[in-house]
Write an enzyme that holds these catalytic residues in place. Sequence first.
Site, PDB file in Angstrom:
ATOM      1  N   GLU A  33      32.430  50.773 -31.622  1.00 60.61           N
ATOM      2  CA  GLU A  33      33.363  51.888 -31.092  1.00 60.61           C
ATOM      3  C   GLU A  33      34.078  51.377 -29.631  1.00 60.61           C
ATOM      4  O   GLU A  33      33.537  52.302 -28.999  1.00 60.61           O
ATOM      5  CB  GLU A  33      33.279  52.706 -31.840  1.00 60.61           C
ATOM      6  CG  GLU A  33      34.644  53.636 -32.161  1.00 60.61           C
ATOM      7  CD  GLU A  33      34.276  55.068 -32.332  1.00 60.61           C
ATOM      8  OE1 GLU A  33      32.873  55.953 -32.515  1.00 60.61           O
ATOM      9  OE2 GLU A  33      35.404  56.002 -32.547  1.00 60.61           O
ATOM     10  N   ARG A 258      15.802  53.180 -30.643  1.00 59.91           N
ATOM     11  CA  ARG A 258      17.810  52.688 -29.892  1.00 59.91           C
ATOM     12  C   ARG A 258      16.750  52.568 -27.955  1.00 59.91           C
ATOM     13  O   ARG A 258      15.856  53.762 -27.859  1.00 59.91           O
ATOM     14  CB  ARG A 258      18.218  53.807 -29.763  1.00 59.91           C
ATOM     15  CG  ARG A 258      18.026  55.326 -29.570  1.00 59.91           C
ATOM     16  CD  ARG A 258      19.420  55.853 -29.278  1.00 59.91           C
ATOM     17  NE  ARG A 258      20.741  55.776 -30.183  1.00 59.91           N
ATOM     18  CZ  ARG A 258      21.544  56.014 -29.900  1.00 59.91           C
ATOM     19  NH1 ARG A 258      21.803  56.084 -28.420  1.00 59.91           N
ATOM     20  NH2 ARG A 258      22.979  55.344 -30.748  1.00 59.91           N
ATOM     21  N   LYS A 268      28.228  57.731 -25.175  1.00 60.61           N
ATOM     22  CA  LYS A 268      29.406  57.242 -24.229  1.00 60.61           C
ATOM     23  C   LYS A 268      30.103  58.898 -23.815  1.00 60.61           C
ATOM     24  O   LYS A 268      30.691  58.844 -23.280  1.00 60.61           O
ATOM     25  CB  LYS A 268      30.135  56.218 -24.859  1.00 60.61           C
ATOM     26  CG  LYS A 268      29.581  55.229 -24.638  1.00 60.61           C
ATOM     27  CD  LYS A 268      30.378  53.446 -26.128  1.00 60.61           C
ATOM     28  CE  LYS A 268      29.919  54.587 -27.536  1.00 60.61           C
ATOM     29  NZ  LYS A 268      30.872  53.456 -28.498  1.00 60.61           N
TER      30      LYS A 268
HETATM   31  P1  ATP Z   1      26.872  56.265 -27.836  1.00 60.72           P
HETATM   32  O1  ATP Z   1      25.723  57.269 -29.117  1.00 60.72           O
HETATM   33  O2  ATP Z   1      26.338  55.738 -26.699  1.00 60.72           O
HETATM   34  O3  ATP Z   1      28.016  56.313 -28.429  1.00 60.72           O
HETATM   35  P2  ATP Z   1      26.626  54.223 -30.486  1.00 60.72           P
HETATM   36  O4  ATP Z   1      25.639  54.292 -30.614  1.00 60.72           O
HETATM   37  O5  ATP Z   1      27.826  55.900 -30.502  1.00 60.72           O
HETATM   38  O6  ATP Z   1      26.180  54.738 -28.732  1.00 60.72           O
HETATM   39  P3  ATP Z   1      28.584  52.394 -30.777  1.00 60.72           P
HETATM   40  O7  ATP Z   1      30.155  51.804 -30.336  1.00 60.72           O
HETATM   41  O8  ATP Z   1      28.603  52.506 -31.942  1.00 60.72           O
HETATM   42  O9  ATP Z   1      27.989  53.230 -29.555  1.00 60.72           O
HETATM   43  O10 ATP Z   1      27.405  51.024 -30.897  1.00 60.72           O
HETATM   44  C1  ATP Z   1      27.601  49.752 -30.740  1.00 60.72           C
HETATM   45  C2  ATP Z   1      25.708  49.390 -31.119  1.00 60.72           C
HETATM   46  O11 ATP Z   1      25.235  49.138 -30.131  1.00 60.72           O
HETATM   47  C3  ATP Z   1      25.812  49.741 -32.553  1.00 60.72           C
HETATM   48  O12 ATP Z   1      24.976  48.978 -33.418  1.00 60.72           O
HETATM   49  C4  ATP Z   1      24.305  50.330 -32.003  1.00 60.72           C
HETATM   50  O13 ATP Z   1      23.362  50.733 -32.534  1.00 60.72           O
HETATM   51  C5  ATP Z   1      23.572  50.011 -30.580  1.00 60.72           C
HETATM   52  N1  ATP Z   1      23.598  50.890 -29.455  1.00 60.72           N
HETATM   53  C6  ATP Z   1      24.151  52.133 -29.525  1.00 60.72           C
HETATM   54  N2  ATP Z   1      23.097  53.000 -28.009  1.00 60.72           N
HETATM   55  C7  ATP Z   1      22.197  52.559 -28.143  1.00 60.72           C
HETATM   56  C8  ATP Z   1      21.099  52.454 -27.743  1.00 60.72           C
HETATM   57  N3  ATP Z   1      20.921  53.081 -26.565  1.00 60.72           N
HETATM   58  N4  ATP Z   1      19.547  51.859 -27.452  1.00 60.72           N
HETATM   59  C9  ATP Z   1      20.105  50.241 -28.551  1.00 60.72           C
HETATM   60  N5  ATP Z   1      21.310  50.242 -29.140  1.00 60.72           N
HETATM   61  C10 ATP Z   1      22.209  51.068 -28.963  1.00 60.72           C
HETATM   62 MG    MG Z   2      29.934  56.222 -32.041  1.00 59.68          MG
END
Ligand code: ATP
Ligand code: MG
Length: 551
Positions: A33, A258, A268
């Site tokens: 995102e 994760r 983020k």
């Molecule tokens: P955040 O919690 O940091 O905002 P998010 O999962 O909301 O991360 P996205 O932009 O939706 O962020 O993530 C894009 C991809 O990265 C998703 O498929 C998510 O599962 C993966 N991802 C995000 N954080 C991690 C992590 N700590 N370890 C592994 N994969 C991750």
């Molecule tokens: Mg997110």
Amino acid sequence: MEHNSSNNFIKNIIKEDLEAGKHDKIVTRFPPEPNGYLHIGHAKSIVLNFGVADDFNGQTNLRFDDTNPLKEDVEYVNSIKEDVKWLGYEWDNLFFASDYFDTMYNKAVLLIKKGLAYVDDLNADEIREYRGTLTEPGKNSPYRDRTSEENLELFEKMRNGEFANGEKVLRAKIDMSSPNINLRDPVIYRISHTEHHNTGDKWCIYPMYAFAHPLEDAIEGVTHSLCTLEFEDQRPLYDWVIEKCEMESTPRQYEFGRLNLTNTVMSKRKLKQLVDEKFVDGWDDPRMPTISGLKRRGYTPEAIRAFCHEIGVSKAYGTVDSQMLEHFVREDLKLKAPRTMGIIKPLKVVITNYPEGETEWLDAEINPEVPEMGTRQIPFSREIYIEQEDFMENPPKKYFRLFPGNEVRLKHAYFIKCEEVIKDDEGNVIELRCTYDPETKSGTGFTGRKVKGTLHWVDATHAVPAEFRNYQPLILDEEAEEEEDKTFLERVNPNSLEIFNGFVEPNMKEVKAHDKFQFFRHGYYNVDPKLTTNEHLVFNQIVSLKSSFKI
Ligand code: ATP
Ligand code: MG
């Protein structure tokens, strides 16, 4: 480039699917995102998605999951593209979820027509109350039994902007008593009168993640939709959406643990807070676990990929020691980075028996582990700098560096002996007077006597001033253990950045942004791309030389 993924359960699933003839070709996607910069956790997902696709000659889409315009921005879109490329990956297609808004709208209409979605007037709090808990079933909304006609009309009005934010939502009609709370009539569309970075003011209703994501995957023909474990309970909803929306392609969702790292926040939202509240100097501050921060700090894509392969992919939650990431950058730079000498806290040494005004140029290997890298020339003359910590007036036992009367070796040069200590009015040591022995020149095979200490140094006449930035973890874990409920902002390390003004070898005048060096005894450093100018050199410490970490 290695371009493969380590063995993991997802790779095994894909292998079996291909052997069973389920797919001709596998398609994965990385679906960020655009509401912040990518971090090292995203790197794990990138390496996994692009890695397995490469292993099986499949393809990977970079897809921006841009369904929440309030938090999204093109700045983030651009940084994400840059970071994925920098990590060494090329996407087969670049997509935006917002390009599918028409299709998603039509699918919502289809659900309404099938009696599988309804417009609800309950507000967010009421919806939460009606949802029930893990132990109690939910209650049906009083609006749940609206007719398809009424729902179609209301949904169209939602779309046409006739309602305010939050006044109505569209919900999937599944089962308010399902043991899986995700299936208790989840909201699938909400009203948000917000301009979108891609679609402008075309829409004032936006699909929710749980509805949008499976549709995005299906539209693109993704075969294996890899996400983190928190989404495991959403899988039944994911499958429901694909089935009820009559999608031609049926992607499967697989979850993995994760990445969490010690001394690191990895969300983020939190990282944005560190930026917005000026705890750091931007998303690419070298202390940040963002890809752009790691890059500016001096991490290499090779090191990050190797780290991601080593940690692997599993179904387990866990926290990885951040020293492991450091281990991989040391490993990567060991044979790549030229060695050099730099003085971080200078102390001047005058070599009293060296002729005034004279300079000699000494040969020094660029990297003794890689003889092919050749040699460099370093100047030596009557005045040099050493580290303040390499001299003690009253040393403890087993101190082998410089003290009055002691002799040490200068790396690549001569033995020197400390003859006199010069102090200022307050008693601070400001200069040492030493003598050197011309017989002891490095490389000439002198064996007359041995000394126990070897010091690094730079020639004072030719030295180039440089700023050294040394880093400590930005977030302190110990604080969290001491006091359970400290917020992450209270755990920010006030001493995470230390700045020193020192000197480097004269050949450093030529360096470019992102050049990396191993400074004798101090560690690996990267030429900072933002702060370095023609007049002012800035080095970021990537890692110190030693770690206690073993893998
Ligand atoms: P955040 O919690 O940091 O905002 P998010 O999962 O909301 O991360 P996205 O932009 O939706 O962020 O993530 C894009 C991809 O990265 C998703 O498929 C998510 O599962 C993966 N991802 C995000 N954080 C991690 C992590 N700590 N370890 C592994 N994969 C991750
Ligand atoms: Mg997110």
